[in-house]
Design a protein around this motif. Sequence first.
Motif, PDB file in Angstrom:
ATOM      1  N   VAL A   1     -84.558 -12.514 -34.865  1.00 62.66           N
ATOM      2  CA  VAL A   1     -83.525 -11.973 -33.969  1.00 62.66           C
ATOM      3  C   VAL A   1     -83.386 -10.464 -34.150  1.00 62.66           C
ATOM      4  CG1 VAL A   1     -81.056 -11.954 -33.464  1.00 62.66           C
ATOM      5  CG2 VAL A   1     -82.241 -14.133 -33.793  1.00 62.66           C
ATOM      6  N   LEU A   2     -83.307  -9.988 -35.399  1.00 60.19           N
ATOM      7  CA  LEU A   2     -83.117  -8.565 -35.650  1.00 60.19           C
ATOM      8  C   LEU A   2     -84.317  -7.744 -35.187  1.00 60.19           C
ATOM      9  CD1 LEU A   2     -81.464  -8.536 -39.193  1.00 60.19           C
ATOM     10  CD2 LEU A   2     -80.389  -7.966 -37.010  1.00 60.19           C
ATOM     11  N   ARG A   3     -85.505  -8.306 -35.249  1.00 61.31           N
ATOM     12  CA  ARG A   3     -86.690  -7.565 -34.861  1.00 61.31           C
ATOM     13  C   ARG A   3     -86.920  -7.550 -33.353  1.00 61.31           C
ATOM     14  NH1 ARG A   3     -86.674  -8.588 -39.863  1.00 61.31           N
ATOM     15  NH2 ARG A   3     -87.963  -7.450 -41.376  1.00 61.31           N
ATOM     16  N   PHE A   4     -86.497  -8.609 -32.663  1.00 62.10           N
ATOM     17  CA  PHE A   4     -86.734  -8.673 -31.224  1.00 62.10           C
ATOM     18  C   PHE A   4     -85.534  -8.213 -30.403  1.00 62.10           C
ATOM     19  CE2 PHE A   4     -90.379 -11.191 -32.440  1.00 62.10           C
ATOM     20  CZ  PHE A   4     -91.288 -10.953 -31.417  1.00 62.10           C
ATOM     21  N   TRP A   5     -84.365  -8.146 -31.019  1.00 66.93           N
ATOM     22  CA  TRP A   5     -83.183  -7.734 -30.256  1.00 66.93           C
ATOM     23  C   TRP A   5     -83.335  -6.296 -29.769  1.00 66.93           C
ATOM     24  CZ3 TRP A   5     -79.862  -3.656 -30.871  1.00 66.93           C
ATOM     25  CH2 TRP A   5     -78.756  -3.640 -30.013  1.00 66.93           C
TER      26      TRP A   5
END
Length: 469
Positions: free
Chosen positions: A25-29
């Motif tokens: 989530v943190l990398r694709f957000w």
Amino acid sequence: MNLDTESNQKLATKGLIIVFAISIVLRFWGLGRFNVFVFDEIYYAKFANNYLTNTPFFNSHPPLSQYLIAIGIWIGDRLPIGQDTTNNLTGSLHSTFSYRWMNAFFGSLIPPLVAGLAYQLSQRMSSAFLAALFISLDGLFLIESRYALNNIFLVLFGLLGQFLLLLANRNNQKYDRLIILGAGISFGASVSCKWNGLSFLLGAYILIIIAKVWRSIESNRQSSIVTNSQLFRLANIPIIEVFISLVIVPLFTYSVLWIPHLIQNPEPNFIDVQWSIFNYHEQVNNGSGVHPYCANWYTWPLLMRPLAYYFTEYKPNYYYDVHAMGNPLLWWLALAAIFGSIWIIIKNSWLIIQNNILAPIRELNISYISVPLFIVVNYAANLLPWVKVTRCLFIYHYMGAVLFAIMGLGWLVDVSLRSSSKLWQAAGLTTIFSIAGAFVFWLPIYLGLSIEKNDLHYRLWDFWIFNWI
């Protein structure tokens, strides 16, 4: 605190799944945010597009990371998502998502891979969970995973090589030749991203030598107390197998991965391009006159010179800032873990020598030697070669080393939580929550969130140390 119960093992497994999910989530957000080149995307995203358009060019690094970004662009352009923000900065019209998502995907794999390596060393799910948790709470690894840069590929392949090398020796009596070949391919792939991928291979060589020397000592003393671990089972690998799988195979992999580049760019040839890369980096000087964020190797562990990847004032006193810096508390404690690991190695090695590996040592937990030894050797292999480098260096060159320091911290916190001392248990829990709190505090400049001027100043490490900006 008993962390070995079946329920706790299942809890650690669920925790790993949650960590993996949060990492994704943190990398694709908001991956398509900032419709400009961020830092060295000006090179790597453009080079990747050159492969797709068959445009000749010179690359100062080996080509694998750009191949992967190019594949990401080709796939990303055909996906129904991420097409809302586009530009032609690469030389062709692409979405920012298309040339960044491959980094995000590979970066998401690092926490579970770190967990796998930690488990191979300690055989404890709790240690694996903590190692994965801590690496997922680091800012530099998060930032490098969100833009079209090449360090995340270098680290992942080097880490995979280390993991496969240990996995191949999970059996006490024999090794798995096919898995060791996979390790050699992975090491070769790491070097094919950047030459400093050789540091992961150097760490493997040193550990194999140590394992073989220790096995020889134990054979003379007719004892096998210490070598009954996956690390010391590296001694089972014959020298000829080491040469084939960890010398010839990486070199072959490196050579083969140059073929697509050389087909498109036949001049200079394979040998000449290696010299061209070497000469290019030899001619780069050091100091603020070369780049304002040059940072000598000894400044990295203390975060004395973090690196601004993107900075803009979008309205009065409000900024978007992407600052390449680690989680300060995590990096400080990880450095302390390195010194703690060195002390544990010296203490237990002396204990073994003093007692001539006799009965009292049979109660010594093998991980108290193998884990810190693995950590310290790989940390040194990834840091010390930079000591003699005179060109301008940056804090991201520390990624290979700090990775192992963070693993060491995870292991030590796991040890403290297993202690019968309430004080050590409290220290372990405090460490976990403090690192998580620090990550949340610095998260706005990891993700490039909107931030007010005063809030930004309190998060910039340069400001705290030197009162810059």
